[in-house]
Design a protein around this motif. Structure first.
Motif, PDB file in Angstrom:
ATOM      1  N   LYS A  12      -9.533   8.777  -2.905  1.00 47.82           N
ATOM      2  CA  LYS A  12      -9.464   8.161  -1.586  1.00 47.82           C
ATOM      3  C   LYS A  12      -8.073   8.377  -0.992  1.00 47.82           C
ATOM      4  O   LYS A  12      -7.064   7.986  -1.604  1.00 47.82           O
ATOM      5  N   HIS A  14      -6.482   6.933   1.468  1.00 49.05           N
ATOM      6  CA  HIS A  14      -5.701   5.716   1.742  1.00 49.05           C
ATOM      7  C   HIS A  14      -5.070   5.166   0.475  1.00 49.05           C
ATOM      8  O   HIS A  14      -3.951   4.641   0.506  1.00 49.05           O
ATOM      9  N   GLU A  15      -5.788   5.290  -0.647  1.00 47.50           N
ATOM     10  CA  GLU A  15      -5.227   4.835  -1.917  1.00 47.50           C
ATOM     11  C   GLU A  15      -4.048   5.721  -2.334  1.00 47.50           C
ATOM     12  O   GLU A  15      -3.019   5.222  -2.806  1.00 47.50           O
ATOM     13  N   GLU A  17      -2.111   7.424  -0.318  1.00 46.15           N
ATOM     14  CA  GLU A  17      -1.003   7.148   0.588  1.00 46.15           C
ATOM     15  C   GLU A  17      -0.294   5.855   0.212  1.00 46.15           C
ATOM     16  O   GLU A  17       0.939   5.777   0.273  1.00 46.15           O
ATOM     17  N   ALA A  18      -1.052   4.843  -0.176  1.00 45.24           N
ATOM     18  CA  ALA A  18      -0.442   3.571  -0.589  1.00 45.24           C
ATOM     19  C   ALA A  18       0.388   3.758  -1.846  1.00 45.24           C
ATOM     20  O   ALA A  18       1.509   3.239  -1.945  1.00 45.24           O
ATOM     21  N   LEU A  35       3.729   2.419   6.139  1.00 46.64           N
ATOM     22  CA  LEU A  35       2.352   2.769   6.503  1.00 46.64           C
ATOM     23  C   LEU A  35       1.852   2.023   7.734  1.00 46.64           C
ATOM     24  O   LEU A  35       0.684   2.207   8.119  1.00 46.64           O
ATOM     25  N   THR A  37       1.145  -1.175   8.061  1.00 49.36           N
ATOM     26  CA  THR A  37       0.067  -2.096   7.699  1.00 49.36           C
ATOM     27  C   THR A  37       0.689  -3.332   7.060  1.00 49.36           C
ATOM     28  O   THR A  37       1.900  -3.566   7.197  1.00 49.36           O
ATOM     29  N   VAL A  42      -1.709  -3.143   1.178  1.00 42.31           N
ATOM     30  CA  VAL A  42      -1.135  -2.183   0.230  1.00 42.31           C
ATOM     31  C   VAL A  42      -1.439  -2.610  -1.200  1.00 42.31           C
ATOM     32  O   VAL A  42      -1.831  -1.793  -2.044  1.00 42.31           O
ATOM     33  N   LEU A  45      -4.996  -1.829  -2.072  1.00 41.44           N
ATOM     34  CA  LEU A  45      -5.214  -0.391  -2.241  1.00 41.44           C
ATOM     35  C   LEU A  45      -4.682   0.092  -3.584  1.00 41.44           C
ATOM     36  O   LEU A  45      -5.319   0.909  -4.261  1.00 41.44           O
TER      37      LEU A  45
END
Length: 309
Positions: A12, A14-15, A17-18, A35, A37, A42, A45
């Protein structure tokens, strides 16, 4: 029961990137800022990513996430991927823009240290977003670089094998005779081959085409050159001559910038022509950057031909 193997499709983004953001910033809070957010997002994730891959990535110590050795290995792999993606994006921007990017030019050392340096410097002044790499090697290696795509274009001797490249005449000039200011021949308007009888000579290396041509010229006149030194590069020949080691027959391109430093340059007879070719890829058209530079290169040739032809 065996674990289900992971694939690139099941990871994934997003995972990833976190995870990368936490590794870069050190805390989930700082990663959230990076990010754009929130810290809880975070943290969720990261927890999901660890469950997903089945590897513990962080340990909590004094409210700080400390990466495990496995996390560091994974991070280095991810960074290489991000660097590759950034390079792809940069290349796309270069191709779209036409006024930014990198140009690789292969050139004979004498031409690269002479006219090409001047042309490239003016080009960079007018096109500051472009970077130029000038590779000064022999003609065979120049051809190989153009064929393999390592060089966008090349300037080489006409005498080389041009298989696999487009080759068009670029410029033809005459060999010049160089010496230091105190040399016995320094006062002559031009130098004839017979003037060099008994004069210490700095010659090109024996395996070069220019050595063969010079030796044949002396032989045609029944003269044996008085050898004082041999070297592979015309620039070195000029520097030796400037220091009083003897006279040398060289490309004017190698000598032109040393005149102000004390090198004496004389026209030479009979004519020993130096013919250069422009090499480009056979199976593709030049890029916009290459075409821009080729235009500048060709525009500079008439003046060189008039001065040294």
């Amino acid at each position: 029961m065996s674990e289900t193997p992971l694939s690139a499709h099941t990871l994934k983004i997003h995972e990833l990137e976190a995870f990368r953001a936490v590794m870069l910033r050190g805390t989930a809070t700082e990663a959230a800022v990076l990010l754009h957010t929130s810290q809880p997002v975070v943290s969720k994730l990261i927890a999901r990513f660890q469950r997903h891959i089945g590897i513990k990535l962080f340990e909590l110590r004094k409210s700080r996430l400390v990466p495990t050795p496995e996390a560091r290995v994974l991070f280095h792999t991810i960074e290489r991927t991000y660097a590759g993606l950034e390079h792809v994006a940069h290349t796309i921007a270069e191709l779209r823009g036409g006024h930014s990017g990198r140009l690789v030019v292969g050139s004979l050392p004498s031409f690269g240290m002479g006219p090409l340096a001047d042309i490239a410097a003016r080009f960079l002044k007018d096109e500051p977003g472009i970077r130029i790499s000038v590779e000064t090697v022999n003609s065979s290696l120049i051809r190989h670089s153009v064929v393999s795509g390592k060089a966008d274009l090349g300037v080489a001797l006409k005498s080389i094998d041009t298989a696999g490249v487009n080759a068009e005449p670029l410029v033809e000039v005459n060999t010049v005779c160089v010496m230091d200011r105190t040399h016995a021949l320094a006062g002559k308007r031009s130098i004839n081959v017979r003037d060099l009888e008994g004069v210490p000579m700095i010659l090109p290396s024996r395996d070069s085409a220019s050595h063969t041509a010079i030796a044949q010229m002396f032989a045609d006149e029944g003269i044996t050159p008085h050898l004082s030194a041999e070297t592979s590069y015309a620039m070195t020949m000029c520097l030796l001559a400037m220091q009083g080691a003897g006279a040398a027959l060289v490309s004017p391109f190698a000598a032109m910038h040393l005149r102000r430093s004390g090198l004496v340059i004389k026209r030479f007879e009979p004519s020993l022509p130096i013919e250069l070719m422009l090499l480009t890829a056979l199976d593709s058209s030049p890029s916009r950057i290459s075409s821009m530079f080729i235009e500048r290169l060709k525009a500079a040739m008439p003046a060189l031909r008039q001065q040294w032809g």
